[in-house]
Design a protein around this motif. Structure first.
Motif, PDB file in Angstrom:
ATOM      1  N   LEU A  40      43.322  58.503  -8.701  1.00 52.39           N
ATOM      2  CA  LEU A  40      44.670  58.680  -8.163  1.00 52.39           C
ATOM      3  C   LEU A  40      44.872  57.774  -6.967  1.00 52.39           C
ATOM      4  CD1 LEU A  40      45.085  62.036  -6.153  1.00 52.39           C
ATOM      5  CD2 LEU A  40      42.878  61.019  -6.673  1.00 52.39           C
ATOM      6  N   LYS A  41      46.145  57.567  -6.615  1.00 48.15           N
ATOM      7  CA  LYS A  41      46.501  56.713  -5.482  1.00 48.15           C
ATOM      8  C   LYS A  41      47.680  57.338  -4.747  1.00 48.15           C
ATOM      9  CE  LYS A  41      44.351  52.477  -5.800  1.00 48.15           C
ATOM     10  NZ  LYS A  41      43.749  51.707  -4.707  1.00 48.15           N
ATOM     11  N   VAL A  42      47.697  57.163  -3.429  1.00 51.84           N
ATOM     12  CA  VAL A  42      48.907  57.433  -2.666  1.00 51.84           C
ATOM     13  C   VAL A  42      49.871  56.288  -2.951  1.00 51.84           C
ATOM     14  CG1 VAL A  42      49.889  57.562  -0.343  1.00 51.84           C
ATOM     15  CG2 VAL A  42      47.750  58.754  -0.864  1.00 51.84           C
ATOM     16  N   VAL A  43      51.085  56.634  -3.413  1.00 54.95           N
ATOM     17  CA  VAL A  43      52.054  55.598  -3.786  1.00 54.95           C
ATOM     18  C   VAL A  43      53.281  55.571  -2.880  1.00 54.95           C
ATOM     19  CG1 VAL A  43      51.361  55.456  -6.203  1.00 54.95           C
ATOM     20  CG2 VAL A  43      53.098  57.137  -5.509  1.00 54.95           C
ATOM     21  N   ALA A  44      53.424  56.580  -2.042  1.00 58.20           N
ATOM     22  CA  ALA A  44      54.552  56.598  -1.106  1.00 58.20           C
ATOM     23  C   ALA A  44      54.189  57.472   0.071  1.00 58.20           C
ATOM     24  CB  ALA A  44      55.826  57.127  -1.775  1.00 58.20           C
ATOM     25  N   ALA A  45      54.542  57.014   1.271  1.00 59.24           N
ATOM     26  CA  ALA A  45      54.400  57.874   2.442  1.00 59.24           C
ATOM     27  C   ALA A  45      55.393  59.027   2.305  1.00 59.24           C
ATOM     28  CB  ALA A  45      54.669  57.079   3.716  1.00 59.24           C
ATOM     29  N   GLY A  46      55.229  60.049   3.083  1.00 57.65           N
ATOM     30  CA  GLY A  46      56.128  61.195   2.979  1.00 57.65           C
ATOM     31  C   GLY A  46      56.583  61.662   4.340  1.00 57.65           C
ATOM     32  N   PHE A 167      48.660  56.942 -15.086  1.00 55.21           N
ATOM     33  CA  PHE A 167      50.120  56.905 -15.181  1.00 55.21           C
ATOM     34  C   PHE A 167      50.674  55.637 -14.544  1.00 55.21           C
ATOM     35  CE2 PHE A 167      54.450  57.612 -13.896  1.00 55.21           C
ATOM     36  CZ  PHE A 167      55.004  58.250 -14.997  1.00 55.21           C
ATOM     37  N   ILE A 168      50.203  55.294 -13.343  1.00 54.88           N
ATOM     38  CA  ILE A 168      50.789  54.126 -12.680  1.00 54.88           C
ATOM     39  C   ILE A 168      50.384  52.826 -13.374  1.00 54.88           C
ATOM     40  CG2 ILE A 168      50.970  55.330 -10.473  1.00 54.88           C
ATOM     41  CD1 ILE A 168      48.607  53.794  -9.436  1.00 54.88           C
ATOM     42  N   ARG A 169      49.240  52.826 -14.037  1.00 55.01           N
ATOM     43  CA  ARG A 169      48.845  51.631 -14.788  1.00 55.01           C
ATOM     44  C   ARG A 169      49.658  51.482 -16.073  1.00 55.01           C
ATOM     45  NH1 ARG A 169      43.790  53.526 -13.038  1.00 55.01           N
ATOM     46  NH2 ARG A 169      43.409  54.567 -15.041  1.00 55.01           N
ATOM     47  N   SER A 246      37.255  53.227   1.526  1.00 55.88           N
ATOM     48  CA  SER A 246      37.975  52.449   2.523  1.00 55.88           C
ATOM     49  C   SER A 246      39.458  52.765   2.402  1.00 55.88           C
ATOM     50  CB  SER A 246      37.740  50.955   2.329  1.00 55.88           C
ATOM     51  OG  SER A 246      38.374  50.509   1.141  1.00 55.88           O
ATOM     52  N   VAL A 247      40.216  52.373   3.406  1.00 50.31           N
ATOM     53  CA  VAL A 247      41.660  52.626   3.395  1.00 50.31           C
ATOM     54  C   VAL A 247      42.292  52.063   2.125  1.00 50.31           C
ATOM     55  CG1 VAL A 247      43.829  52.120   4.555  1.00 50.31           C
ATOM     56  CG2 VAL A 247      41.818  52.711   5.905  1.00 50.31           C
ATOM     57  N   LYS A 248      41.887  50.860   1.744  1.00 48.44           N
ATOM     58  CA  LYS A 248      42.500  50.194   0.588  1.00 48.44           C
ATOM     59  C   LYS A 248      42.245  50.932  -0.717  1.00 48.44           C
ATOM     60  CE  LYS A 248      44.018  46.526   2.874  1.00 48.44           C
ATOM     61  NZ  LYS A 248      45.460  46.323   3.113  1.00 48.44           N
ATOM     62  N   ASP A 249      41.212  51.791  -0.757  1.00 51.39           N
ATOM     63  CA  ASP A 249      40.933  52.576  -1.961  1.00 51.39           C
ATOM     64  C   ASP A 249      41.958  53.687  -2.161  1.00 51.39           C
ATOM     65  OD1 ASP A 249      38.550  51.150  -2.405  1.00 51.39           O
ATOM     66  OD2 ASP A 249      37.417  52.525  -1.118  1.00 51.39           O
ATOM     67  N   ILE A 250      42.674  54.039  -1.109  1.00 54.11           N
ATOM     68  CA  ILE A 250      43.460  55.275  -1.115  1.00 54.11           C
ATOM     69  C   ILE A 250      44.925  55.059  -1.484  1.00 54.11           C
ATOM     70  CG2 ILE A 250      44.176  57.255   0.303  1.00 54.11           C
ATOM     71  CD1 ILE A 250      41.135  57.046  -0.333  1.00 54.11           C
ATOM     72  N   TYR A 251      45.487  53.920  -1.148  1.00 58.24           N
ATOM     73  CA  TYR A 251      46.942  53.781  -1.287  1.00 58.24           C
ATOM     74  C   TYR A 251      47.335  52.437  -1.877  1.00 58.24           C
ATOM     75  CZ  TYR A 251      47.624  50.316   2.421  1.00 58.24           C
ATOM     76  OH  TYR A 251      47.632  49.152   3.159  1.00 58.24           O
ATOM     77  N   THR A 252      48.589  52.393  -2.311  1.00 61.36           N
ATOM     78  CA  THR A 252      49.224  51.127  -2.670  1.00 61.36           C
ATOM     79  C   THR A 252      50.706  51.215  -2.351  1.00 61.36           C
ATOM     80  OG1 THR A 252      49.722  49.576  -4.444  1.00 61.36           O
ATOM     81  CG2 THR A 252      49.574  51.893  -5.073  1.00 61.36           C
ATOM     82  N   ASN A 253      51.253  50.120  -1.801  1.00 57.73           N
ATOM     83  CA  ASN A 253      52.702  49.986  -1.604  1.00 57.73           C
ATOM     84  C   ASN A 253      53.339  49.147  -2.712  1.00 57.73           C
ATOM     85  OD1 ASN A 253      53.557  51.380   0.812  1.00 57.73           O
ATOM     86  ND2 ASN A 253      52.332  49.922   1.990  1.00 57.73           N
ATOM     87  N   ALA A 254      52.577  48.860  -3.762  1.00 59.38           N
ATOM     88  CA  ALA A 254      53.043  47.936  -4.799  1.00 59.38           C
ATOM     89  C   ALA A 254      54.284  48.426  -5.536  1.00 59.38           C
ATOM     90  CB  ALA A 254      51.918  47.679  -5.802  1.00 59.38           C
ATOM     91  N   PHE A 255      54.532  49.729  -5.493  1.00 59.74           N
ATOM     92  CA  PHE A 255      55.651  50.291  -6.248  1.00 59.74           C
ATOM     93  C   PHE A 255      56.845  50.612  -5.343  1.00 59.74           C
ATOM     94  CE2 PHE A 255      51.700  51.305  -8.419  1.00 59.74           C
ATOM     95  CZ  PHE A 255      51.935  50.712  -9.655  1.00 59.74           C
TER      96      PHE A 255
END
Length: 265
Positions: A40-46, A167-169, A246-255
């Motif tokens: 899973l990934k964080v895809v949006a801040a809240g 799902f995101i892939r 690492s931080v980069k493992d947790i989130y993406t702003n790509a969407f």
């Protein structure tokens, strides 16, 4: 398809297994899940913690005599789940104040039951999130001790949206649509807090004066400091091995269409 209320401790496990595609829960739960191999990934801040709109508030009964951090030793704290903000922000702050957190009894109480649980004396302190913290705020028997803004300036208050990796892939456009929609809604809520409270009141059927407002991170663009904050805490608590994630493992702003190239991962 909105599946309705899900118990807080179950949301990230359900996203992590793909039984639900999107869910919103705090960063440390996502970090722990990723460290354990979940996809899973964080895809949006809240949510965003502001002084006037915190992520969570700490209440006691006015007649309890509890006023300082040291007063919590030997007491019972009710909070919505282990492994998230209420546990780790609180323990980090209390340790900074010289409190032995092992002398505190921690029990899980859902947010919508915690005010009554405190009022009846079944807990000594209640940590309550919006919108239900609004009811405790106007309860004449209760006293607000602090908010999370008082404890860490809001650094631990980001309540992001996560999505299952498969799902995101497989559905990048749908993921982009969801992120765009919730960012639009979040920005509207920031600009129209009273109207947003009215909608919440109607949706969950509680009196308007008992609805605490939400504040959101602008455009729901994810930043790294709130994630690193919890990685450090989880490592210090011995919940994950140092360097495991690492931080980069947790989130993406790509969407997120509002994210710049430099903010995206």
């Amino acid at each position: 398809r909105y599946i309705g209320r899900v118990a807080a401790p179950q949301i990230i496990p359900l996203v992590g297994t793909g039984e639900i595609d999107f869910g919103t829960r705090m960063v440390p739960l996502v970090i722990s899940a990723v460290a354990a191999g979940a996809d899973l990934k964080v895809v949006a801040a809240g949510g965003k913690t502001l002084e006037e709109a915190p992520h969570m508030k700490y209440f006691v009964r006015k007649d309890s005599g509890i006023r300082t951090p040291k007063d919590l030793e030997g007491k019972t704290i009710g909070f919505n789940s282990f492994g998230a903000c209420a546990e780790f922000v609180t323990k980090t702050y209390l340790r900074q104040q010289g409190v032995d957190v092992n002398k505190i009894n921690w029990i899980v109480v859902p947010d919508n039951q915690n005010e009554q649980t405190l009022e009846t004396g079944n807990v000594d302190v209640a940590i309550i999130h919006p919108p239900h913290s609004g009811g405790a705020s106007v309860n004449p028997q209760l006293l607000k001790l602090w908010s999370d803004y008082d404890l860490d300036g809001g650094l631990g208050g980001m309540a992001p949206y996560s999505a299952h990796g498969r799902f995101i892939r497989e559905h990048p456009e749908a993921t982009r649509d969801v992120v765009s929609a919730i960012a639009k809604a979040a920005n509207w809520a920031n600009a129209n807090p009273d109207d947003a409270r009215k909608l919440i009141s109607e949706r969950i059927k509680i009196a308007l004066d008992k609805v605490e407002r939400y504040a959101y991170i602008e455009n729901l663009v994810i930043t790294e400091p709130p994630i690193q904050y919890y990685i450090d805490i989880l490592e210090n608590e011995g919940k994950i091995a140092k360097g495991k994630v690492s931080v980069k493992d947790i989130y993406t702003n790509a969407f997120n269409p509002h994210a710049t190239a430099t903010a995206s991962s």
